[in-house]
Write a protein that holds these residues in place. Structure first.
Motif, PDB file in Angstrom:
ATOM      1  N   GLU A 102     -43.178   5.085  12.469  1.00 55.85           N
ATOM      2  CA  GLU A 102     -42.823   5.042  13.894  1.00 55.85           C
ATOM      3  C   GLU A 102     -44.080   5.480  14.630  1.00 55.85           C
ATOM      4  O   GLU A 102     -44.533   6.613  14.458  1.00 55.85           O
ATOM      5  CB  GLU A 102     -41.731   6.080  14.193  1.00 55.85           C
ATOM      6  N   SER A 111     -34.955   0.491   2.485  1.00 57.33           N
ATOM      7  CA  SER A 111     -35.097   0.609   3.942  1.00 57.33           C
ATOM      8  C   SER A 111     -36.460   0.086   4.384  1.00 57.33           C
ATOM      9  O   SER A 111     -37.489   0.449   3.817  1.00 57.33           O
ATOM     10  CB  SER A 111     -34.939   2.061   4.366  1.00 57.33           C
ATOM     11  N   SER A 112     -36.445  -0.779   5.391  1.00 59.81           N
ATOM     12  CA  SER A 112     -37.734  -1.248   5.934  1.00 59.81           C
ATOM     13  C   SER A 112     -37.970  -0.608   7.301  1.00 59.81           C
ATOM     14  O   SER A 112     -38.845  -1.016   8.045  1.00 59.81           O
ATOM     15  CB  SER A 112     -37.725  -2.773   6.057  1.00 59.81           C
ATOM     16  N   LYS A 113     -37.142   0.411   7.604  1.00 57.71           N
ATOM     17  CA  LYS A 113     -37.264   1.106   8.890  1.00 57.71           C
ATOM     18  C   LYS A 113     -38.610   1.837   8.948  1.00 57.71           C
ATOM     19  O   LYS A 113     -39.000   2.487   7.967  1.00 57.71           O
ATOM     20  CB  LYS A 113     -36.171   2.182   8.990  1.00 57.71           C
ATOM     21  N   PRO A 114     -39.293   1.773  10.111  1.00 57.33           N
ATOM     22  CA  PRO A 114     -40.495   2.594  10.228  1.00 57.33           C
ATOM     23  C   PRO A 114     -40.161   4.067  10.001  1.00 57.33           C
ATOM     24  O   PRO A 114     -39.114   4.543  10.436  1.00 57.33           O
ATOM     25  CB  PRO A 114     -40.946   2.340  11.672  1.00 57.33           C
ATOM     26  N   ARG A 115     -41.041   4.759   9.273  1.00 58.41           N
ATOM     27  CA  ARG A 115     -40.792   6.170   8.920  1.00 58.41           C
ATOM     28  C   ARG A 115     -41.305   7.093  10.007  1.00 58.41           C
ATOM     29  O   ARG A 115     -42.376   6.857  10.570  1.00 58.41           O
ATOM     30  CB  ARG A 115     -41.518   6.522   7.614  1.00 58.41           C
ATOM     31  N   ARG A 116     -40.565   8.186  10.232  1.00 57.77           N
ATOM     32  CA  ARG A 116     -41.029   9.191  11.192  1.00 57.77           C
ATOM     33  C   ARG A 116     -41.815  10.247  10.432  1.00 57.77           C
ATOM     34  O   ARG A 116     -41.309  10.826   9.473  1.00 57.77           O
ATOM     35  CB  ARG A 116     -39.825   9.824  11.892  1.00 57.77           C
TER      36      ARG A 116
END
Ligand code: SAM
Length: 305
Positions: free
Chosen positions: A145, A101-106
């Motif tokens: 995030e 996953s390259s999604k920004p982390r919360r």
């Protein structure tokens, strides 16, 4: 599987963009470099100016992309590329590996305890890879995030990254000191986790941070505040701009007092880094120093209970 898989002796050090010279000074010599990857000896002395170290490198000679993919997949699930050449071919290989996953982390984000390998291509049929690396993040990179409204500066991102690497963070009921707190990014990040936060700076905090619940402010030189004046702490966080030796002196007083459980401190550098003091920090038991992805010309010293 690929035709040849050959273990390489030593380690591969992945430099930090803009600070490769500091890494070169630390490792002294290397056999070969590819982009900002340096293949050198496995050093006994700790090395700090890196984004990642590849601890068990090997070379793969392969004919086809699927062969390269099969070789990596046969070892473990997670692989992240560090490409400096062969970008199209590299992207094809990465696209056939299990996705990362390259999604920004919360934040707060709990770091999973899984190995993340690294690989690169040195030409169209030769790959260098390592299943074991020092960074827990793919390619040494973590993106969060961001909160564009709350904090008054982006400095909180390095505190978040440090806390993720510590695998723990301040809790409600705990007590934190934030030294060098203004304009208030770290205080904002700490206060949102629920503990009491004592912010110290010679400059004022932004009003909206000052009025956050459980935040108090002392306008003072942090280094003339004695541990016994502040009292027991769960976390001492420090982002003061100062010489690392000055910070070491102050932190030593806290360590001697034995009344703080966890520490996160930025070691700020100017010009040639003061590596002698960095090594003195690194020698403090149960502590470590890293160059965080969100650090600039600075390192982060962390010690957890
Ligand atoms: C990089 S800024 C801190 C940014 C802050 N962590 C944030 O997230 O907004 C460094 C701060 O150190 C403060 N500072 C410098 N020397 C200090 C000292 N001796 N005692 C307390 N604060 C000091 C400066 O006033 C400045 O606000």
């Amino acid at each position: 599987m690929a035709r040849f898989v050959t273990p390489l002796t030593g380690w591969i050090y992945q430099g930090v963009a803009g600070f490769e010279g500091h890494l070169e000074a630390e490792i002294g010599e290397w056999n070969v470099s590819w982009g900002n990857l340096y293949h050198g000896k496995a050093l006994q002395e700790p090395v700090f100016w890196h984004q990642n170290i590849w601890l068990a490198p090997f070379q793969v000679e392969f004919d086809s992309i699927s062969e390269a993919v099969k070789t990596l997949r046969g070892i473990q699930r997670n692989w992240s590329s560090v490409l400096y050449t062969q970008f199209r071919r590299g992207a094809l290989i990465q696209s056939q590996l299990p996705p990362l996953s390259s999604k920004p982390r919360r934040f707060p984000w709990i770091l999973p305890d899984v190995p993340i390998g690294a690989w690169t291509l040195v030409n169209s049929h030769t790959m260098i890879a390592s299943a074991q690396c020092t960074s827990p993040f793919p390619g040494g990179i973590i993106v969060f995030e961001e909160d564009l409204a709350g904090p008054p500066s982006r400095a909180y991102l390095k505190l978040w990254e440090a806390l993720v690497r510590c695998r723990t963070h301040p809790q409600p009921g705990e007590r934190c000191l934030d030294a060098g707190a203004s304009p208030g990014g770290w205080t904002w990040a700490l206060a949102r986790l629920g503990p009491e936060v004592i912010a110290v700076d010679r400059a004022l905090l932004e009003e909206r941070i000052l009025t956050m619940p459980r935040v108090s402010f002392i306008k003072h030189d942090a280094f003339t505040l004695k541990p016994e004046t502040i009292g027991p702490l769960d976390w001492l966080c420090c982002d003061v701009i100062c010489y690392p030796s000055k910070l070491y002196e102050w932190i030593s007083r806290w360590l001697d007092a034995g009344i703080c459980r966890n520490f996160i401190c930025t070691l700020k550098m100017q010009g040639t880094p003061d590596m002698e003091t960095v090594r003195r920090f690194a020698a403090i038991p149960n502590s470590r120093i890293v160059h965080l992805y969100h650090n600039k010309h600075e390192l982060t010293w962390m010690k957890t209970a």
